[in-house]
Design an enzyme around this catalytic site. Structure first.
Site, PDB file in Angstrom:
ATOM      1  N   PHE A   1       0.825  -1.118  -0.138  1.00  0.00           N
ATOM      2  CA  PHE A   1      -0.141   0.084  -0.149  1.00  0.00           C
ATOM      3  C   PHE A   1       0.846   1.131  -0.025  1.00  0.00           C
ATOM      4  O   PHE A   1       2.041   1.264   0.607  1.00  0.00           O
ATOM      5  CB  PHE A   1      -1.059   0.033   1.352  1.00  0.00           C
ATOM      6  CG  PHE A   1      -2.134  -0.675   1.204  1.00  0.00           C
ATOM      7  CD1 PHE A   1      -3.224  -0.442   0.315  1.00  0.00           C
ATOM      8  CD2 PHE A   1      -2.145  -2.241   1.856  1.00  0.00           C
ATOM      9  CE1 PHE A   1      -4.354  -1.193   0.242  1.00  0.00           C
ATOM     10  CE2 PHE A   1      -3.521  -2.717   1.741  1.00  0.00           C
ATOM     11  CZ  PHE A   1      -4.472  -2.371   0.908  1.00  0.00           C
TER      12      PHE A   1
ATOM     13  N   ASP B   1       6.372 -15.554  20.874  1.00  0.00           N
ATOM     14  CA  ASP B   1       6.687 -14.649  19.702  1.00  0.00           C
ATOM     15  C   ASP B   1       7.935 -15.087  19.015  1.00  0.00           C
ATOM     16  O   ASP B   1       8.706 -14.382  18.582  1.00  0.00           O
ATOM     17  CB  ASP B   1       7.052 -13.120  20.179  1.00  0.00           C
ATOM     18  CG  ASP B   1       6.625 -12.135  19.071  1.00  0.00           C
ATOM     19  OD1 ASP B   1       6.405 -12.653  18.038  1.00  0.00           O
ATOM     20  OD2 ASP B   1       6.731 -10.976  19.222  1.00  0.00           O
TER      21      ASP B   1
ATOM     22  N   HIS C   1      -2.334  -8.613  16.215  1.00  0.00           N
ATOM     23  CA  HIS C   1      -1.097  -8.520  16.297  1.00  0.00           C
ATOM     24  C   HIS C   1      -0.473  -6.989  15.922  1.00  0.00           C
ATOM     25  O   HIS C   1      -1.014  -6.329  15.049  1.00  0.00           O
ATOM     26  CB  HIS C   1      -0.454  -9.286  15.375  1.00  0.00           C
ATOM     27  CG  HIS C   1       1.013  -9.869  15.464  1.00  0.00           C
ATOM     28  ND1 HIS C   1       2.104  -8.998  15.063  1.00  0.00           N
ATOM     29  CD2 HIS C   1       1.735 -10.634  16.166  1.00  0.00           C
ATOM     30  CE1 HIS C   1       2.996  -9.457  15.320  1.00  0.00           C
ATOM     31  NE2 HIS C   1       3.003 -10.353  16.063  1.00  0.00           N
TER      32      HIS C   1
END
Length: 343
Positions: free
Chosen positions: A31, A302, A175
């Protein structure tokens, strides 16, 4: 007998990628304003330590065995399919990666569980993918990497996504990622845009948007998980309640505020769970336990960005009774993410 003392360990924010994922996204455009995150996310391809742990199941399983992690709840490496401006490609990419993940879980049903990837670029298609993955494929929820092209889940076009998560009784893992282009500039120097600070600022802002927008009034059974011991929000609950009440009374029309049925902290304590991912600080954990209770805290590493040895040593050294340890280490994950319990 069920494990009531916390010997079973389920880690719930554990990421994966495939060489096919890297190949499909090699020439894709991000984007506008998100090229820095595109470069950053692809830098891990040449980082042998990270890339091997993202893509190689044998390495992952060996580390799980060595550190005592029984089950990893896997999710596509964020921001997954959300970075790409080609909506059709992003939608097909999410579906393909979910099929790969389903095959991985089927091959190792006692070691892995799954969170779906979606492409919120097309909210209706994302909602259908949530229904498919949490239905046919048996996933426990969906991981969404905060904003998508600078748009957030509290905005009207995202209602199908929230409705699908609530309708299927699954769980949203919200997240972090780099701040959206609208708020990125102050974070650009010094590495602030990354996990040092920008990640939690982005995710916490998104979570507060959901709370203050009335999303949890519209979807009272929606369950949301935040990593990193709540992205800082637990420490602001009192002030958020205090200032929300005052500001609503003084300036609600000027600030376009929404009337809420509950205090902001009450949504956090009703609809939100938090994980230990990448936040292995006993003082912070003890504070969170006092604010939300062990029934709302889950263990996570993580992986591969944090060290499993450090994470499991942290859990082992936490000052927890049997009930608290069982809840954090596995029982909450079994309930929220449909991980079959050991019987």
């Amino acid at each position: 007998m069920p494990d009531t003392e916390g010997r079973r360990i389920i880690a719930v924010e554990e990421h994966f990628a495939t060489t096919r994922f890297w190949e499909r996204t090699a020439d894709q455009a991000a984007f506008p304003g998100e090229d820095a995150e595109r470069v950053y996310s692809r830098s891990f391809i040449t980082n042998e330590f990270i890339s091997r742990r993202l893509t190689d199941l044998r390495t992952r399983l060996e580390e799980m065995d060595r550190t005592g992690i029984d089950v990893s709840v896997l999710s596509l490496n964020p921001p997954g399919a959300q970075l790409w401006s080609d909506t059709a490609m992003a939608t097909s990419l999410a579906r393909e990666m979910n099929d790969v993940l389903a095959d991985t879980v089927a091959a190792h049903p006692t070691r892995f569980a799954a969170l779906a990837a979606v492409a919120p670029q097309d909210p209706e298609a994302a909602a259908e993918e949530i229904r498919r993955t949490t239905g046919t494929l048996g996933f426990g929820g969906v991981l969404i990497g905060s904003h998508t092209g600078g748009r957030y889940l509290d905005e009207p076009e995202s209602e199908p996504i929230l409705a699908a998560i609530e309708e299927t009784g699954s769980t949203l893992y919200l997240h972090p990622r780099m701040p959206s282009p609208q708020m990125l500039d102050p974070f650009n120097p010094y590495g602030l845009q990354q996990a040092i600070w920008g990640f939690q600022a982005e995710a916490a802002t998104h979570a507060m948007r959901l709370i203050l927008s009335g999303a949890f009034d519209r979807h009272p059974d929606l369950r949301m998980v935040l990593g990193h011991l709540g992205e800082g929000i637990p420490y602001w609950l009192w002030r958020t309640d205090n200032l929300h009440a005052k500001t609503y009374a003084w300036a609600r029309d000027v600030l376009n505020m929404v009337r809420l049925e509950l205090k902001p902290s009450e949504y956090f304590q009703r609809n939100v769970w938090i994980t230990t991912s990448g936040m292995f600080d006993h003082d912070a954990l003890n504070y969170c336990l006092a604010k939300v209770g062990a029934e709302r805290v889950l263990f996570a590493v993580d992986y591969p960005y944090e060290d499993s040895d450090v994470a499991t040593a942290f859990l082992a050294g936490a000052d927890l009774d049997h009930e608290q340890r069982a809840a954090i280490s596995h029982r909450n994950a079994e309930r929220l993410f449909r991980v079959p319990p050991v019987v």
